[in-house]
Each structure stands twice: as C-alpha cells, then as structure tokens.
Scaffold this motif. Structure first.
Motif, PDB file in Angstrom:
ATOM      1  N   ASN A   1      -8.344  21.296   7.859  1.00 19.58           N
ATOM      2  CA  ASN A   1      -8.990  21.159   9.166  1.00 19.58           C
ATOM      3  C   ASN A   1     -10.487  20.886   9.098  1.00 19.58           C
ATOM      4  O   ASN A   1     -11.121  20.619  10.121  1.00 19.58           O
ATOM      5  N   THR A   2     -11.068  20.966   7.916  1.00 23.27           N
ATOM      6  CA  THR A   2     -12.486  20.652   7.772  1.00 23.27           C
ATOM      7  C   THR A   2     -12.690  19.473   6.825  1.00 23.27           C
ATOM      8  O   THR A   2     -13.360  18.495   7.168  1.00 23.27           O
ATOM      9  N   ALA A   3     -12.088  19.551   5.628  1.00 19.84           N
ATOM     10  CA  ALA A   3     -12.260  18.470   4.643  1.00 19.84           C
ATOM     11  C   ALA A   3     -11.334  17.286   4.917  1.00 19.84           C
ATOM     12  O   ALA A   3     -11.543  16.206   4.372  1.00 19.84           O
ATOM     13  N   ARG A   4     -10.281  17.498   5.727  1.00 22.67           N
ATOM     14  CA  ARG A   4      -9.350  16.425   6.119  1.00 22.67           C
ATOM     15  C   ARG A   4      -8.579  15.864   4.923  1.00 22.67           C
ATOM     16  O   ARG A   4      -8.356  14.661   4.805  1.00 22.67           O
ATOM     17  N   ASP A   5      -8.150  16.751   4.032  1.00 22.23           N
ATOM     18  CA  ASP A   5      -7.387  16.316   2.863  1.00 22.23           C
ATOM     19  C   ASP A   5      -5.901  16.235   3.230  1.00 22.23           C
ATOM     20  O   ASP A   5      -5.077  17.047   2.805  1.00 22.23           O
ATOM     21  N   PHE A   6      -5.556  15.259   4.036  1.00 24.48           N
ATOM     22  CA  PHE A   6      -4.181  15.028   4.452  1.00 24.48           C
ATOM     23  C   PHE A   6      -4.069  13.590   4.932  1.00 24.48           C
ATOM     24  O   PHE A   6      -5.074  12.900   5.129  1.00 24.48           O
ATOM     25  N   SER A   7      -2.832  13.144   5.128  1.00 23.26           N
ATOM     26  CA  SER A   7      -2.593  11.787   5.619  1.00 23.26           C
ATOM     27  C   SER A   7      -1.328  11.765   6.455  1.00 23.26           C
ATOM     28  O   SER A   7      -0.395  12.541   6.230  1.00 23.26           O
ATOM     29  N   CYS A   8      -1.299  10.848   7.410  1.00 25.15           N
ATOM     30  CA  CYS A   8      -0.131  10.642   8.248  1.00 25.15           C
ATOM     31  C   CYS A   8       0.278   9.172   8.161  1.00 25.15           C
ATOM     32  O   CYS A   8      -0.562   8.297   7.941  1.00 25.15           O
ATOM     33  N   ALA A   9       1.563   8.930   8.344  1.00 21.45           N
ATOM     34  CA  ALA A   9       2.059   7.562   8.250  1.00 21.45           C
ATOM     35  C   ALA A   9       3.400   7.468   8.959  1.00 21.45           C
ATOM     36  O   ALA A   9       4.033   8.480   9.283  1.00 21.45           O
ATOM     37  N   VAL A  10       3.831   6.228   9.187  1.00 24.39           N
ATOM     38  CA  VAL A  10       5.164   5.948   9.718  1.00 24.39           C
ATOM     39  C   VAL A  10       5.840   4.959   8.785  1.00 24.39           C
ATOM     40  O   VAL A  10       5.261   3.925   8.427  1.00 24.39           O
ATOM     41  N   LEU A  11       7.063   5.298   8.370  1.00 26.52           N
ATOM     42  CA  LEU A  11       7.891   4.414   7.560  1.00 26.52           C
ATOM     43  C   LEU A  11       8.978   3.790   8.433  1.00 26.52           C
ATOM     44  O   LEU A  11       9.356   4.343   9.468  1.00 26.52           O
ATOM     45  N   THR A  12       9.491   2.666   7.985  1.00 26.92           N
ATOM     46  CA  THR A  12      10.658   2.075   8.626  1.00 26.92           C
ATOM     47  C   THR A  12      11.921   2.769   8.134  1.00 26.92           C
ATOM     48  O   THR A  12      11.884   3.569   7.183  1.00 26.92           O
ATOM     49  N   ALA A  13      13.046   2.413   8.725  1.00 22.16           N
ATOM     50  CA  ALA A  13      14.310   3.026   8.316  1.00 22.16           C
ATOM     51  C   ALA A  13      14.665   2.685   6.879  1.00 22.16           C
ATOM     52  O   ALA A  13      15.341   3.470   6.199  1.00 22.16           O
ATOM     53  N   ASP A  14      14.215   1.510   6.410  1.00 22.87           N
ATOM     54  CA  ASP A  14      14.482   1.154   5.007  1.00 22.87           C
ATOM     55  C   ASP A  14      13.305   1.541   4.109  1.00 22.87           C
ATOM     56  O   ASP A  14      13.108   0.981   3.043  1.00 22.87           O
ATOM     57  N   ASN A  15      12.495   2.499   4.586  1.00 23.02           N
ATOM     58  CA  ASN A  15      11.492   3.190   3.755  1.00 23.02           C
ATOM     59  C   ASN A  15      10.339   2.293   3.311  1.00 23.02           C
ATOM     60  O   ASN A  15       9.859   2.389   2.183  1.00 23.02           O
ATOM     61  N   GLN A  16       9.893   1.453   4.225  1.00 18.95           N
ATOM     62  CA  GLN A  16       8.715   0.625   3.994  1.00 18.95           C
ATOM     63  C   GLN A  16       7.552   1.180   4.815  1.00 18.95           C
ATOM     64  O   GLN A  16       7.737   1.610   5.960  1.00 18.95           O
ATOM     65  N   LEU A  17       6.347   1.176   4.233  1.00 15.80           N
ATOM     66  CA  LEU A  17       5.169   1.694   4.937  1.00 15.80           C
ATOM     67  C   LEU A  17       4.820   0.767   6.095  1.00 15.80           C
ATOM     68  O   LEU A  17       4.463  -0.393   5.894  1.00 15.80           O
TER      69      LEU A  17
END
Length: 586
Positions: free
Chosen positions: A38-54
């Motif tokens: 919550n301070t250093a922001r050491d995380f990431s968010c993403a959405v993949l397709t159903a065939d697991n492509q970024l």
C-alpha cells in the motif's frame, strides 16, 4: 476474425480494459495492509484472455506481468471444473509464477456461461512463510531451506466463499497473519473489480464485440511491433554482464550473456538466453516467467518506439530458454527466492543496453539494482506494542539508466520494475515500524557521466527506535556497477556500513545477509547510480550548470567529466570551449 473491427470501438475498448486494470490497481493500493503493497506499490494487476494471453496490464511491473500467460495456463490445466465464483492462489516458481513471495489471485471471468477472461492480481508479500523473516532469501541453497509455503495454483474460493483450509495454512505459517489476510482480501477484491467491470462491458457492447476486439487488438499491436522492428537494421547483438559474487556463486560471481537477432525482414526479434550457467545453489535462479518478463522488458526499453504491453506485441519477440539454467527454467528443488530481482535485473540491462550497439538513438544504459539496507526486509518485535513485524522497506532508490534523450531518474528502484514502484514515506515507515530515518538524500556525482547523465544514487541513514531491528539485504553492483554505453560512464558503486552513534566508529557489514542493528548504532546505505549514455563532452553546458546548481554534480566533476568550467556560479565559456577542444583532440 470474421469481420473488420471498427477502429473507434477498438480504441474505446482498449482504453476500457486499461481503465479496468487501473481501477484494480487503485483498489489494491488503497485497501492492502502491508506497506510493501500500500505504500511501495510492489504489486501488479492484469487481464488475460481465455486462452491465457496478456490483454491489459496498464502500469503492471514488467517482471510481474510480461510473462503472466502461464499463470492462466496452470489454472485451466490443473482444474477442469473452473466456474464462476472461483478464485485460485498461485505462487509456484516451478510452474507459471515468479517467486514464492508473489502471491497471485486468479479469477476466471465467465460471461453467458463462457470463460472469456481471467483477472490476475500479483502482490509481493511482506512474509510468505520463509524459514527466515524475509521474502528475498538470496542465500537459500534450495527450496527447502527457503521454506516458503508453495501453492501450485490451488483453489482458494468456491462460489465467492473462502476455502478455509488454505486460509488457515497461511495464517498458521506466516509471521504476520492478520497483515497477510488483509492483503489477501485486497487482492481478491481487486480481481473481483475486473469481474464486475468486464460484465458491464459485455452488457454494453455485447459478447461478440468483446471476443472480436481481442483478436483485433492483438493483430493491431502485432502490426505496430512488426513495423517498429522492420525499421531497424538487420543485426546480431551480443550483450554481457556479471552479477557480483554472492554465496553459492563462486568468486567470479555469475557471468551472463544474451544474443539478440534483429530480423527486420521478418519483423521479429529473437533473444537467446540459453548459453548461461546452470541452476545455482542459492536463491538467485530465475523462473520461466521472470526470465521471459525481463527479456521482454529489455526489448521494450531498447526499441525506440512506444508499443502496447500485450500478447500481440510479444508475438514478434521470441525468448529462448533452457531447462536447468539459472537464467531460464529452474529445476526443483533449486530456490528462486530472489528470482524477480538480481539476475532478472541483469537480463533487462543486458538486453536494453545491447540495442545501443546499433547506433546512437537506440537502447539505454544499464540501470542500478540491489537490495541495499535502505531497501531491506526489516523484522523483529515492536517494543511499543509487543507485536512482531516483517516488511520490506523502500526508503532509498537507485539510479536509473540514461537514455539517448533523457537523464536517468533517481526513483527507478530497479530494472525489472520499470520505475513503477514507489518510494516509502519516511514518516509512515517511522510510524509503522520501530526505525528512525535520519537522512535520505541524493548523492552528487553518482550518476554515470554522459551526454545524458545516469540517475543519482540515494544515501539513507537509519537507526532502530528500540533495542534492535533485523535487516535482511543483498548489496549488488559493488564489483560490477551499472555500465554506461556509447561513451557514457558507469554509475557509482553502492556501499554500506554501520556507525557507533557515540564514537563515530565505522565498520563494514557483509555484502549480503542479515544484520541485527542494535540500539546505539546507525546503518548508512548508499545505492548504486545509473549508467550514462553518450560522450560526456557532448552534454549541453547549461544542463551541466543546472546539475551543479542543484547539487547533482560537483564543481570538480563538471570540469573533470564534462569539460565544463564554472566560475562564481556561471559558465566560463572560453575556458569550457578550450577544455573540451583539448579533450576531444587528445
């Protein structure tokens, strides 16, 4: 794709998915409990397709998300009965994840009964159950000594309800269970945000439009990337680097290399990382995800074009890895505890710097890395309330690489993060943990000189508020500091020591390991500076003057490195012209 996709709608939906990921990011940042999230922001968010492509990553950390596709592959291969309301916890480095400290929450998103997308939230944990209170265990000889709880993509929610068996396993092993559980809830919440927003998109545009958009967006991104590569000259680039000696590496450290083939006729770049050492008996080994992500990050930094960060772009880049390689695919039980940092940082640097061999205007210098004490994991018991604490602090930054057009930045944090991590607030860290930070300042002359200067190092001084605080750290770049390119100078090396507050006596501390900082002591931590780009004698004299006035460069360095003579706060134009002429002639 059976129809031509409307370009306006393509742009609208691309930005809509980007906005969804940014909303996920905001939700996690605002609701997580540990300061590393919550301070250093050491995380990431993403959405993949159903065939697991970024599909969308917004401001996702490259080492977290560029190789995220295999996370989804693990979910669908291991679980044949996934359904709406499921969530999965994944942190297995031998499958599709980065390292054990990165807990991933995967939420399959169903629309009209079809699994069309997967929400991904990956967050670096303050504690993941390692045998020592640190999430980076660089000296662990194998995964057993590392000791982390490993979850090979296990179901953690069914019908939107926690599976208590998994929750209890984490709470019983992790040293700060309430903190972990709060971070877990925040991660699940972020993934559920994507689920709701994508349902809203489907209601607005229809399922067919979303399915067709995916193909159109990937095809468009691929065409952009092919066009950018086709403008490059045909080239075979060879980059090398060396990681400093660490326990388990031998006295020469780790010699690394990469071969890049630029194939403009095919619109393709091939990165070969196979000719590197075998797995190491320590925690530095990369995973398939981190090696791939680091190579792709180097490519996107090296090519002088802004390209989308998605699977369509990555179709034009081939990363070659081999099983059992320290820079590639790890064999069990070798540890990958530091698999998101040390060697991964070196891979990013190798690739992005190699592009500078083509010509001026390509590639970047090397950026700084390492886990200096100002970026260490701190642990102990807070005497103010009797509670145990474990968390990584990011009080000090490192110098970023100079590019052909801009100076390096001091808030870079490290190559694999692409400057997306934040610096901690000193006041917040002092309130949360029993430490006092006396000093945080940039170090003059630490950025590699060049036409564009490398980012400056940071000096941090801190002491325990109570009896002691344990620091777990790993200083890197002391022997092999970040390289400058095309005549640019290397960045300054890091250093760290402990001083007695009463006597001022100084003593060195080990390069890597744990140190119990006692009451009456302070640790001084200086991170590395970034490498410079281009001949320093070509730097704009007014930029040198500005650096001097802002204490980024000293008077002596202005003359010695840049040939700029400054007298009484102003440039001596005649002396500067003469000095530079003599240097160039010599």
């Amino acid at each position: 794709m059976t129809r031509e996709f409307d370009p306006v709608k393509l742009s609208v939906l691309a930005n809509a998915f980007d906005g969804i990921v940014r909303e996920m990011t905001s939700g996690l940042l605002r609701s997580a409990r540990s300061s590393v999230i919550n301070t250093a922001r050491d995380f990431s968010c993403a959405v993949l397709t159903a065939d697991n492509q970024l599909l969308a990553a917004a401001e996702g950390v490259p080492v977290h998300v560029f190789g995220a596709g295999p996370l989804g592959e693990d979910m669908v291969e291991l679980h044949k009965d996934i359904r709406e309301g499921d969530a999965f916890l994944h942190n297995d480095p031998y499958m599709g994840n980065s390292h054990a400290a990165d807990h991933v929450i995967l939420v399959p998103i169903f629309i009209q009964g079809r699994h069309l997308f997967t929400a991904v939230t990956k967050a670096h944990q303050a504690d993941c159950g390692n045998s020592l209170p640190t999430t980076f265990f660089a000296t662990a000889r194998d995964v057993y000594e590392e000791g982390a709880l490993i979850f090979p993509c296990v179901r953690i929610q069914r019908d939107y309800t926690d599976i208590d068996d998994i929750i209890r396993m984490c709470r019983s092993r992790i040293r700060v269970p309430d903190q972990w559980y709060g971070d877990y809830l925040a991660s699940v919440g972020a993934s559920r945000i994507a689920e709701r927003r994508i349902h809203e998109l489907a209601e607005k545009f229809g399922v067919d439009d979303l399915v067709d958009f995916v193909d159109a967006w990937f095809d468009y991104s691929e065409r952009l990337t092919a066009s950018a590569i086709e403008k490059l000259p045909e080239y075979v680039l060879h980059g090398t680097s060396a990681h400093d000696p660490f326990p388990g590496t031998g006295p020469e450290g780790v010699q690394l290399q990469a071969t890049l083939e630029v194939k403009p006729k095919q619109g393709k770049v091939v990165i070969d990382l196979r000719d590197n050492p075998d797995n190491l008996p320590n925690g530095l080994n990369l995973t398939k995800a981190t090696a791939t992500g680091a190579a792709l990050a180097g490519i996107l930094s090296g090519i002088p074009e802004n390209l989308p960060s998605n699977a369509g772009t990555f179709r034009r880049v081939e990363v070659l890895l081999r099983d059992g390689c320290a820079v590639g695919v790890p064999k069990h039980p070798y540890s990958c505890s530091s698999g998101t940092t040390n060697l991964a940082d070196r891979v990013v640097n190798i690739v992005q710097a190699a592009f500078s061999q083509i010509d001026d205007g390509y590639g970047t210098a090397e950026g700084a890395a390492g886990q200096a004490p100002a970026k260490s994991v701190i642990s102990g018991t807070d005497e103010r309330n009797g509670n145990p604490y474990v968390n990584q602090i990011l009080v000090g930054g490192v110098g970023g690489p100079a590019t052909p057009y801009v100076d390096g930045w001091p808030t870079y944090q490290r190559p694999v993060c692409g400057a997306l991590l934040y610096h901690d607030s000193v006041e917040v860290d002092e309130q949360r943990y029993p430490i006092l930070v006396h000093e945080r300042t940039l170090v003059a002359d630490s950025g590699g000189a060049g036409r564009q200067r490398g980012g400056l190092a940071t000096r941090v001084t801190m002491e325990p508020r109570g009896d002691s605080v344990t620091l777990t750290y790993g200083i890197e770049g002391k022997i092999n500091p970040p390289k400058g390119v095309r005549g640019g100078h290397d960045g300054a090396e890091p250093s760290a020591w402990v001083e007695d507050l009463k006597t001022g006596e100084r003593r060195e501390i080990p390069v890597v390991g744990r140190y119990d900082l006692q009451s009456g002591e302070k640790v001084v931590s200086i991170t590395p500076g970034g490498g410079g780009y281009g001949d320093p004698l070509e730097r704009d004299v007014l930029a040198v003057l500005d650096d001097y006035r802002e204490s980024r460069v000293t008077l002596e360095a202005a003359a010695a490195h840049y040939g700029v003579v400054i007298t009484d706060g102003a440039i001596d134009e005649a002396a500067t012209a003469k000095t530079r002429e003599e240097r160039l002639a010599g």
